[in-house]
Scaffold this motif. Structure first.
Motif, PDB file in Angstrom:
ATOM      1  N   UNK A 117       0.827  -1.207   0.000  1.00 30.09           N
ATOM      2  CA  UNK A 117       0.000   0.000   0.000  1.00 30.09           C
ATOM      3  C   UNK A 117       0.856   1.248   0.000  1.00 30.09           C
ATOM      4  N   UNK A 118       1.840   1.329   0.888  1.00 33.09           N
ATOM      5  CA  UNK A 118       2.623   2.567   0.903  1.00 33.09           C
ATOM      6  C   UNK A 118       3.448   2.733  -0.364  1.00 33.09           C
ATOM      7  N   UNK A 119       3.845   1.633  -0.994  1.00 31.85           N
ATOM      8  CA  UNK A 119       4.532   1.757  -2.285  1.00 31.85           C
ATOM      9  C   UNK A 119       3.574   2.239  -3.373  1.00 31.85           C
ATOM     10  N   UNK A 120       2.307   1.801  -3.292  1.00 34.63           N
ATOM     11  CA  UNK A 120       1.323   2.194  -4.304  1.00 34.63           C
ATOM     12  C   UNK A 120       0.953   3.669  -4.207  1.00 34.63           C
ATOM     13  N   UNK A 121       1.037   4.244  -3.007  1.00 33.84           N
ATOM     14  CA  UNK A 121       0.646   5.651  -2.836  1.00 33.84           C
ATOM     15  C   UNK A 121       1.838   6.580  -2.671  1.00 33.84           C
ATOM     16  N   UNK A 122       3.058   6.055  -2.755  1.00 32.66           N
ATOM     17  CA  UNK A 122       4.256   6.854  -2.484  1.00 32.66           C
ATOM     18  C   UNK A 122       4.435   8.006  -3.462  1.00 32.66           C
ATOM     19  N   UNK A 123       3.892   7.863  -4.658  1.00 30.75           N
ATOM     20  CA  UNK A 123       4.005   8.943  -5.631  1.00 30.75           C
ATOM     21  C   UNK A 123       2.736   9.749  -5.727  1.00 30.75           C
ATOM     22  N   UNK A 124       1.652   9.084  -6.072  1.00 27.18           N
ATOM     23  CA  UNK A 124       0.403   9.781  -6.393  1.00 27.18           C
ATOM     24  C   UNK A 124      -0.465  10.074  -5.174  1.00 27.18           C
ATOM     25  N   UNK A 125      -0.225   9.397  -4.042  1.00 25.07           N
ATOM     26  CA  UNK A 125      -1.005   9.615  -2.813  1.00 25.07           C
ATOM     27  C   UNK A 125      -2.513   9.461  -3.049  1.00 25.07           C
ATOM     28  N   UNK A 126      -2.862   8.504  -3.876  1.00 24.41           N
ATOM     29  CA  UNK A 126      -4.266   8.252  -4.155  1.00 24.41           C
ATOM     30  C   UNK A 126      -4.765   8.859  -5.449  1.00 24.41           C
TER      31      UNK A 126
END
Length: 451
Positions: free
Chosen positions: A357-366
């Motif tokens: 999860x934190x890798x998935x949102x590390x750039x776009x933040x959702x």
């Protein structure tokens, strides 16, 4: 599609870039948040790309300042300029691009807010915009002599009255009130002065403002709340909405819902531009784009990644849960309702571990993330634009300055080739370039009502 309808673009300028590890990237200068030269380069690049606006977010707390020292010391975007001060400087270094700053209705007063944004609008020749926020971080209360942070409903009730008062103050004078007639000794036409005399639940403000009516009438009002209360505030007051969506289906539902609320306030759909955030990693080939993305993903510090996920979920402590286990069921956040839902839904829908999860949102933040070529990015923007999911986009470069340059140099020409984006600025003000009407002054409104 009408020839008149074009994609609107904002450049979301964030010191090192939007990826949580951007500050560690070798192409990012050290401490960019304290460099006017760095921000000027970003604003000028966006202006070269004919963007409508450059946008600065803000925080009233040191980012991750309430986290353990191990997290705070590893956060690369703690020190950054106050946005209105920075945009005042950038107004002298740019000519066309709109300048949008975030400012809170929870920790300020309407008279001060009206004054600073009117001043920025004059300094920039009509290019100012105010991103109205209610401040989601409870830690801000301790920095402003408050015992507690207002709850969600209180913040939005205050925000609506706040914006109402600011608009009254911007209308303190007609556009031609300052006659400066030296022969008669009359500086201001008394019939063109409008005193607010506002008495409400949260504010008592007499007025008038001590700044002339802004060149745009009102600086453009921007809003980013996506909760139900946030959408109502936007439908009543905003002219641009920044929003976050992880897929086109969600974006279309939000677009339809928010546009559908406008009629309740006597507004037409064209008076509100909806601009989802897009996080693009662009390469000449798909493989090059993926290599760029992998290189920055490899720089994520697990301590910082976990703090990011915790913050977007309303400050919940995730440290006692295994990183490679699922996100636990959590109570809804009172502070960041829309982002909490977006991030928690992402975790559960994709069955992500906390680490994933934190890798998935590390750039776009959702926000929506795309890794591909310029054609891939243009295809995405065209689909969302033509399918009723967006009027434009807030571009969130992964790193600065190269991430924004990549978009301007490759995606913008492709959008122009498809007749989706302008080839020259249409007007002199942000309002004109966005295709928004200029608000009537007090005397003009009275004349209209009498007609």
């Amino acid at each position: 599609m009408s020839d008149q309808r074009k994609i609107r673009l904002g450049a979301f300028l964030r010191g090192p870039g939007h990826h949580v590890a951007a500050w560690r990237h070798p192409d990012v200068p050290a401490n960019p948040g304290l460099s006017l030269k760095h921000y000027a380069e970003g604003a000028r690049t966006a202006e070269r790309g004919l963007f409508d606006m450059a946008f600065l977010a803000d925080s009233l707390v040191a980012r991750n300042g309430d986290q353990p020292i191990a997290t705070f010391e590893r956060t690369g975007h703690v020190a950054h300029f106050e946005p209105l001060t920075l945009l005042s400087a950038l107004s002298a270094l740019t000519e066309h691009i709109g300048l949008v700053a975030t400012a809170s209705t929870t920790y300020d007063d309407p008279f001060h807010m009206a004054r600073v944004f009117a001043s920025l609008d004059h300094l920039s020749g009509g290019r100012a915009g105010w991103n109205v926020v209610t401040s989601a971080d409870p830690g801000a209360a301790a920095n402003f002599s408050r015992d507690r942070h207002l709850n969600h409903a209180e913040r939005y009730d205050r925000a609506l009255e706040f914006v109402t008062v600011v608009k009254k103050l911007w209308d303190s004078y007609d556009d031609d009130a300052f006659v400066a007639d030296k022969a008669s000794g009359i500086a201001i036409d008394r019939d063109k002065i409008h005193v607010a005399n506002h008495i409400g639940r949260h504010f008592q403000v007499r007025g008038p403002l001590n700044v002339a009516r802004p060149p745009q009438g009102h600086p453009v009002i921007v809003q980013a709340g996506s909760s139900d209360a946030g959408q109502d505030l936007a439908a009543e007051t905003a002219e641009v909405v920044f929003t976050a969506h992880a897929n086109i289906g969600s974006a279309k539902r939000f677009y339809s819902d928010l546009k559908g609320r406008l009629a309740r306030f006597g507004r037409s759909p064209g008076g509100l531009k909806i601009m989802p955030g897009i996080f693009p990693v662009i390469g000449r080939t798909q493989a090059e784009a993926e290599d760029k993305y992998d290189a920055i993903q490899d720089l994520i510090d697990p301590v910082v990644g976990l703090a990011l996920a915790s913050g977007l979920l309303g400050g919940v402590d995730l440290s006692s849960y295994p990183l490679d286990g699922p996100l636990p069921d959590l109570p809804e956040s009172e502070t960041v309702k829309s982002r909490f839902k977006l991030v928690s839904d992402l975790a559960h829908d994709r069955q992500l571990t906390i680490r994933e999860l934190y890798k998935a949102i590390a750039g776009a933040r959702g926000h929506y993330q795309i890794v591909g070529t310029a054609n891939d990015v243009a295809d995405l923007l065209e689909e969302w634009f033509t399918e009723g999911a967006a009027d434009g986009f807030n571009i969130m470069p992964p790193i600065q300055p190269s991430g924004l340059s990549d978009f301007v140099d490759t995606v913008v020409p492709e959008l122009q080739r498809r007749s989706l984006f302008r080839t020259a600025y249409e007007g002199e003000t942000l309002r004109e370039n966005l295709g928004l009407e200029r608000p009537l002054s007090g005397s003009q409104l009275l004349a209209t009502q009498r007609a």
